[in-house]
Scaffold this motif. Structure first.
Motif, short mmCIF file in Angstrom:
data_model
loop_
_atom_site.label_atom_id
_atom_site.label_comp_id
_atom_site.label_asym_id
_atom_site.label_seq_id
_atom_site.Cartn_x
_atom_site.Cartn_y
_atom_site.Cartn_z
N TYR A 1 65.16 -1.50 20.91
CA TYR A 1 63.72 -1.74 20.89
C TYR A 1 63.32 -2.42 19.58
CZ TYR A 1 64.11 1.94 24.40
OH TYR A 1 64.48 2.69 25.49
N GLY A 2 62.19 -3.12 19.63
CA GLY A 2 61.56 -3.53 18.39
C GLY A 2 61.12 -2.31 17.61
N GLY A 3 60.64 -2.53 16.39
CA GLY A 3 60.24 -1.40 15.56
C GLY A 3 59.19 -0.54 16.21
N PHE A 4 59.39 0.78 16.19
CA PHE A 4 58.44 1.68 16.85
C PHE A 4 58.31 3.00 16.11
CE2 PHE A 4 62.47 2.93 18.92
CZ PHE A 4 62.41 4.31 18.83
N ASN A 5 57.21 3.68 16.40
CA ASN A 5 56.95 5.07 16.04
C ASN A 5 56.67 5.82 17.33
OD1 ASN A 5 56.59 4.88 12.96
ND2 ASN A 5 55.19 3.31 13.72
N LEU A 6 57.20 7.03 17.43
CA LEU A 6 57.10 7.77 18.68
C LEU A 6 56.75 9.23 18.41
CD1 LEU A 6 57.60 7.54 21.79
CD2 LEU A 6 59.99 8.14 21.34
N PHE A 7 55.69 9.71 19.06
CA PHE A 7 55.38 11.13 19.14
C PHE A 7 55.83 11.64 20.51
CE2 PHE A 7 51.54 10.70 16.15
CZ PHE A 7 52.11 11.47 15.15
N LEU A 8 56.55 12.75 20.54
CA LEU A 8 56.91 13.43 21.79
C LEU A 8 56.61 14.92 21.62
CD1 LEU A 8 60.40 11.90 22.67
CD2 LEU A 8 58.16 11.15 23.48
N ALA A 9 56.02 15.52 22.65
CA ALA A 9 55.72 16.95 22.59
C ALA A 9 55.96 17.60 23.94
CB ALA A 9 54.26 17.18 22.17
N ASP A 10 56.27 18.89 23.89
CA ASP A 10 56.22 19.73 25.08
C ASP A 10 55.40 20.96 24.71
OD1 ASP A 10 57.97 21.30 23.55
OD2 ASP A 10 59.73 20.85 24.79
N ARG A 11 55.52 22.03 25.45
CA ARG A 11 54.70 23.22 25.16
C ARG A 11 55.05 23.84 23.81
NH1 ARG A 11 52.48 25.80 29.96
NH2 ARG A 11 52.91 24.50 31.79
N ASP A 12 56.28 23.64 23.37
CA ASP A 12 56.78 24.39 22.22
C ASP A 12 56.96 23.57 20.95
OD1 ASP A 12 57.09 26.74 23.86
OD2 ASP A 12 58.89 25.79 24.69
N SER A 13 57.06 22.25 21.06
CA SER A 13 57.41 21.48 19.87
C SER A 13 56.79 20.09 19.91
CB SER A 13 58.94 21.36 19.74
OG SER A 13 59.49 20.70 20.87
N LEU A 14 56.62 19.55 18.72
CA LEU A 14 56.15 18.17 18.53
C LEU A 14 57.14 17.48 17.61
CD1 LEU A 14 53.97 15.86 18.53
CD2 LEU A 14 52.99 17.01 16.53
N CYS A 15 57.62 16.30 18.05
CA CYS A 15 58.57 15.54 17.25
C CYS A 15 58.04 14.14 16.98
CB CYS A 15 59.92 15.43 17.97
SG CYS A 15 60.86 16.96 18.03
N TYR A 16 58.47 13.61 15.84
CA TYR A 16 58.18 12.23 15.48
C TYR A 16 59.49 11.53 15.17
CZ TYR A 16 57.29 8.32 12.35
OH TYR A 16 57.30 7.08 11.75
N TYR A 17 59.59 10.27 15.61
CA TYR A 17 60.77 9.47 15.33
C TYR A 17 60.37 8.01 15.20
CZ TYR A 17 65.35 7.26 15.88
OH TYR A 17 66.48 6.51 15.69
N SER A 18 60.97 7.33 14.24
CA SER A 18 60.83 5.89 14.11
C SER A 18 62.22 5.28 13.98
CB SER A 18 60.01 5.51 12.87
OG SER A 18 60.08 4.10 12.63
N ASN A 19 62.46 4.20 14.70
CA ASN A 19 63.76 3.53 14.55
C ASN A 19 63.83 2.72 13.27
OD1 ASN A 19 62.05 1.43 15.35
ND2 ASN A 19 63.49 0.60 16.86
N ARG A 20 62.76 2.69 12.49
CA ARG A 20 62.81 2.09 11.15
C ARG A 20 63.14 3.12 10.08
NH1 ARG A 20 63.62 -1.54 13.76
NH2 ARG A 20 62.54 -3.53 13.88
N GLN A 21 63.26 4.36 10.50
CA GLN A 21 63.61 5.45 9.59
C GLN A 21 64.87 6.16 10.06
OE1 GLN A 21 60.81 8.80 9.41
NE2 GLN A 21 60.69 8.47 7.20
N GLY A 22 65.00 6.33 11.38
CA GLY A 22 66.21 6.86 11.97
C GLY A 22 66.41 8.35 11.82
N ARG A 23 65.33 9.10 11.69
CA ARG A 23 65.45 10.54 11.48
C ARG A 23 64.47 11.28 12.39
NH1 ARG A 23 62.74 13.85 7.62
NH2 ARG A 23 61.90 11.96 6.63
N ILE A 24 64.98 12.22 13.18
CA ILE A 24 64.12 13.04 14.05
C ILE A 24 63.43 14.10 13.20
CG2 ILE A 24 64.05 14.62 16.02
CD1 ILE A 24 66.66 13.27 17.00
#
Length: 249
Positions: free
Chosen positions: A107-130
């Protein structure tokens, strides 16, 4: 999507509250937020050019939102960034498992928020760290999480105040509708022209060819009721509003 403000497990009645603006070229075809005919468990807007979405939630309270990382010199990826949110919402993986198996280089450069009932995560492929995020209020634009661009700092402060009015959402929409541009001395240098830096410095972006296409407010309450309200815009101004409510499974 160019601005996301998110409150995670901080409000006494709403474990998740989001307000966001999606900025895009007016010519790019889009469907307003609704349940998808081919994936009826997904509530989201839809990019008709590539088939993905910038922000959505499913009937299990799994949430996803993406922004691009602004770097005009970087090559475009093989896949659309909207596939990230679509694929997560269409699947069954936890945020951590989805991100662990992700090929960010597709993918091109991105920032991503993902959540479920229990957790919220952030990831960017310009940083490479969950990053699994603790309870808090977060702001994201077109750089890494919490990068202190002027519009993000101002919007986040106003978001914290507007949350106190919930379930009233007009203060959140007023925040998202602010067209104020910042003086040149406060602008970041992201590799676009000064004219574009000025235009993009506003919370609500306006120009004949490019601008804020959708303003979204999403809440999930303690009983699992989800409410998503989206206001749409074109080059001429407001073009519609939809609201969808449902009880999460």
């Amino acid at each position: 999507m160019c601005l996301i403000l998110l409150a995670w497990q901080t409000h006494p009645d709403y474990p998740l509250a989001v307000c966001a603006n999606r900025d895009e070229f007016h010519a790019r075809p889009t469907l307003a937020a609704d349940f998808w005919s081919d994936q009826p468990g997904i509530l989201a807007g839809r990019d008709l050019q590539a088939g993905g979405t910038w922000l959505g939630i499913d009937r299990r309270r799994r949430f996803a939102a993406v922004t691009n990382y602004r770097d005009p010199k970087a090559p475009e990826g093989q896949r659309s960034r909207g596939d990230l949110t679509r694929d997560y919402l269409a699947g069954d993986l936890s945020p951590q498992d989805f991100l662990s198996g992700l090929d960010g280089g597709a993918y091109g450069g991105f920032n991503l928020f993902l959540a479920d009932r229990d957790s919220l995560c952030y990831y960017s492929n310009r940083q490479g760290r969950i990053q699994e995020l603790p309870p808090g209020i977060y702001g994201l634009s077109n750089h890494l999480l919490e990068t202190p661009w002027p519009k993000l700092v101002a919007a986040k402060a106003r978001f914290s105040e507007a949350l106190q009015a919930l379930p009233e959402t007009e203060p959140l929409f007023r925040l998202l509708a602010d067209p104020t541009r910042w003086p040149d001395e406060h602008l970041p240098d992201t590799g676009v022209s000064l004219e574009w830096e000025r235009m993009l410095s506003a919370i609500f972006v306006q120009s004949p060819a490019y601008g804020t296409r959708a303003s979204t407010v999403l809440t999930v309450d303690r009983q699992g009721e989800v409410c998503l309200t989206e206001r749409s815009f074109n080059a001429a101004g407001p073009s519609g509003e939809v609201q969808r409510r449902f009880q999460a499974d």
